[in-house]
Design an enzyme around this catalytic site. Structure first.
Site, PDB file in Angstrom:
ATOM      1  N   ARG A   1     -21.898  -1.595   3.475  1.00  0.00           N
ATOM      2  CA  ARG A   1     -21.309  -2.935   3.590  1.00  0.00           C
ATOM      3  C   ARG A   1     -21.588  -3.555   4.966  1.00  0.00           C
ATOM      4  O   ARG A   1     -21.548  -2.893   5.986  1.00  0.00           O
ATOM      5  CB  ARG A   1     -19.796  -2.826   3.390  1.00  0.00           C
TER       6      ARG A   1
ATOM      7  N   ARG B   1     -18.070  -2.825   9.993  1.00  0.00           N
ATOM      8  CA  ARG B   1     -16.748  -2.397  10.462  1.00  0.00           C
ATOM      9  C   ARG B   1     -16.813  -1.006  11.072  1.00  0.00           C
ATOM     10  O   ARG B   1     -17.527  -0.138  10.566  1.00  0.00           O
ATOM     11  CB  ARG B   1     -15.768  -2.389   9.280  1.00  0.00           C
TER      12      ARG B   1
ATOM     13  N   ARG C   1       0.822  -1.212   0.000  1.00  0.00           N
ATOM     14  CA  ARG C   1       0.000   0.000   0.000  1.00  0.00           C
ATOM     15  C   ARG C   1       0.856   1.262   0.000  1.00  0.00           C
ATOM     16  O   ARG C   1       0.320   2.359   0.052  1.00  0.00           O
ATOM     17  CB  ARG C   1      -0.822  -0.004   1.266  1.00  0.00           C
TER      18      ARG C   1
END
Ligand code: AP5
Length: 214
Positions: free
Chosen positions: A127, A161, A88
């Site tokens: 999500r 999350r 990343r």
């Protein structure tokens, strides 16, 4: 096969990596999942990761490089692996190149999932996943067949999350553009990058990926 999937938060990296794991029999290594496991363990490292993750910032290169370096040496990585969320940053990409070279291995494909930033907030805030087996869903784009029941294990509890909120996603997108996008140039210079249209429906993205991987 060694495969890297790159894309901003919500691009569909995890969704597609899980499908590839099933289709090609190579393991998905999600650094986000590994770090969430550390956070759950409530260790000192876990506490430091939690702070970074909940603010949308990246955790330190040294920590994540150590985690991946030992993980790819495990038995289930012998036939290859799909890196979802790693590397990343440029230092992570350089460390991975060195690790693989030492083992006499090389990257087969770097797949960039291209998406529009604006759509990502809706993807992320919608999500959720099964608390029992971890299968991923979305309020609008990927609902369970029977509302409130996991298609895979029949579980009836779902989780979201803590970093899946609009404010944190904006920071995650900034981190992506500043720190992660340069790795596309890093691998592009080696002729390894192929791009898929991540704005297409999930099955269509999978078809694009399968066409690249053969
Ligand atoms: P991580 O868990 O990797 O989060 P992320 O990169 O922000 O990516 P996401 O998991 O949010 O998105 P995704 O692309 O996998 O999308 P998904 O398939 O779920 O990392 C979390 C944190 O950990 C980071 O912020 C950082 O702090 C830390 N971290 C991790 N790795 C690190 C590293 N290497 N270095 C430093 N720090 C690190 O899809 C999203 C939703 O959209 C789902 O609901 C799905 O159903 C839906 N969807 C997917 N595809 C489509 C489609 N084509 N059309 C419509 N809906 C779709």
């Amino acid at each position: 096969m060694i495969l890297i999937i790159v894309g901003p938060p919500g691009a569909g990296k995890g969704t597609q990596a899980k499908k590839l794991q099933d289709d090609y029999g190579i393991i998905q290594l999600s650094t986000g999942d590994m770090l969430r496991a550390k956070v759950s363990s409530e260790s000192e490292i876990g506490r430091r990761c939690k702070e970074a993750m909940e603010s949308g910032k990246l955790v330190s290169d040294d920590l994540i490089i150590d985690i991946i370096s030992s993980r790819i040496g495990e038995d289930d990585c012998k036939n290859g692996f799909i890196l979802d969320g790693f590397p990343r940053t440029t230092p992570q990409a350089e460390a991975l190149d060195a690790m693989l070279e030492e083992k006499g291995l090389g990257i087969d494909h770097v797949i960039e999932i291209s998406v529009d930033d604006d759509a990502m907030i809706q993807r992320i805030t919608g999500r959720f996943s099964c608390a029992q087996c971890g299968a991923g869903y979305h309020d609008e784009f990927q609902k369970p067949e029977i509302e409130g029941v996991c298609d895979h294990c029949g579980g009836k509890e779902f989780t979201r999350r803590s970093d899946d909120n609009a404010e944190t996603v904006r920071t995650r997108l900034e981190e992506y553009h500043q720190q992660t996008a340069p790795i596309i140039t890093h691998y592009g210079n080696k002729g390894l990058v192929e791009s898929v249209d991540g704005m297409a429906p999930i099955d269509s993205v999978s078809k694009q990926l399968n066409a690249i991987l053969g």
